[in-house]
Write a protein that holds these residues in place. Structure first.
Motif: not given
Length: 389
Positions: A182-186, A192-196
């Motif tokens: 999974t890739v989560s873009y918040v 800020s672009l938070d990528i998990t």
């Protein structure tokens, strides 16, 4: 990281090109960056592809396609309040999908393994594995049909979040294990672009994911990034040979052009070909060993790297829990590819900041592991935070 040689086109892209070309210059423009959603609305390998838009109250906008999980545009205000797109890319799905005529990693969520694996050879759970080779005899970014050329399943629960899922079957580009990633873009309210990134597997494998955005904080791809100020929080880096493969050495940056512990203009040494590492890579295309990673753990509350444009005043800070960051200065962009708004992307048109494991970690004893076993969960975190300096 560029200069990629793709040798197959096996993703059923002919259908994509036929369906996308009719809307390439569509009038359905609905984003701040000027993108047309219609130009991304298609089907590849029987999976729907769309353009998704994230925004916040500050006027920041991020447009992402689930084809390759790619960041297509990223708009932030500059020092004068002008909304400025700071990433390279294409304005239609047809170019992204055409790995023969317009190969790129622009903005992609890379997998299974970002960067290079030496000669495509792996040993996992006592078995020798041969991966496809697509770059100077090495396996780069998961092979010729890595995840940047596959379609993620997408869910957008709100206007600031996009969740992408990849179901990668056992044997995908010869990598073992059925993997769910999974890739989560918040998009946060602090710009800020938070990528998990997370992943699980049913068979031991290797995972190393990253984002491959090409940043031009000048906001104008016709202006190279040599004026931009780069900081890297690293005392060491991993030298590479003439095929861009890490040698296994971890070298000090002291008294070399690789020392960015004080903010330094990229142009100061990017063309210093008297230094073999820069000559080999035609600029910077190296992994730095981050000081923010110690004792097997990364501190994603401390700045790992930053990039600043004196022209626009835009500052990008990078935070990560990963041990390394690959910095690539657009060395092989050559003006033959026309990106958004038809602009030709020339050498040094962008800088990539790829948080990841060290290149070829599976074959380098003692380097931070990329192995993932059943029952374990891969977790990688990266924050791109924007501000005005």
């Amino acid at each position: 990281m560029k200069n990629i040689k793709f040798n197959i086109l096996n993703l059923g892209l002919a259908c994509c090109l036929l369906s996308a070309c009719g809307v390439k210059n569509g009038s359905n423009v609905s984003t701040i960056s000027g993108l047309s959603e219609a130009a991304f609305d298609t089907t590849i390998n029987q999976k729907a592809v769309k353009l998704y838009t994230l925004n916040n109250k500050n006027g920041m906008e991020v447009c992402i396609t689930n084809f390759g999980g790619r960041i297509v545009s990223l708009v932030v205000p500059d020092k004068n309040g002008k909304q400025t797109d700071v990433v390279l890319g294409y304005d239609n799905i047809a170019q992204y999908a055409d790995s023969v005529n317009s190969p790129s990693d622009f903005g992609a969520a890379i997998g299974r393994y970002a960067n290079r694996i030496n000669k495509g050879k792996l040993q996992i759970a006592g078995k020798n594995i041969q991966l496809p080779t697509n770059n100077y005899g090495h396996c780069l970014h998961g092979g010729p049909s890595g995840w940047q050329y596959q379609v993620y399943d997408a869910k957008q629960p709100n206007d600031s979040t996009l969740e992408l899922t990849m179901l990668s079957k056992d044997g995908d580009n010869n990598f073992p294990g059925n993997v769910t990633a999974t890739v989560s873009y918040v998009l946060r309210s602090n710009n800020s672009l938070d990528i998990t990134y997370t992943a699980t597997t049913d068979k031991e494998t290797v995972i190393n994911m990253t984002n491959h955005s090409y940043f031009n904080l000048n906001g104008d791809p016709t202006k190279d990034i040599e004026n931009c100020i780069l900081y890297i929080n690293a005392d060491n880096y991993t030298p590479s040979d003439s095929t861009y493969m890490t040698t296994g050495e971890i070298a000090k940056v002291d008294n070399t052009p690789m020392d960015f512990r004080k903010p330094t203009a990229i142009g100061k040494d990017v063309n210093n070909f008297k230094f073999d590492q820069i000559k080999n890579a035609n600029g910077f295309d190296h992994n730095w060993c981050l000081n923010t990673y110690k004792d097997g753990k990364g501190d994603d509350t401390k700045v790992a790297a930053s990039l600043y444009s004196p022209l626009t005043g835009i500052m990008l800070e990078v935070y990560t829990n990963e041990p390394g960051i690959q910095v690539y200065t657009g060395n092989f962009l050559n003006g033959k590819i026309n990106g958004k708004k038809g602009i030709a992307y020339n050498k040094r048109a962008a800088c990539c900041l790829e948080t990841q494991k060290y290149p070829d970690t599976p074959n380098k004893k003692g380097w931070p592991t990329a192995n993932l076993k059943p029952g374990e969960k891969y977790y990688s975190h990266c924050i791109f935070k924007f501000s005005i300096k």
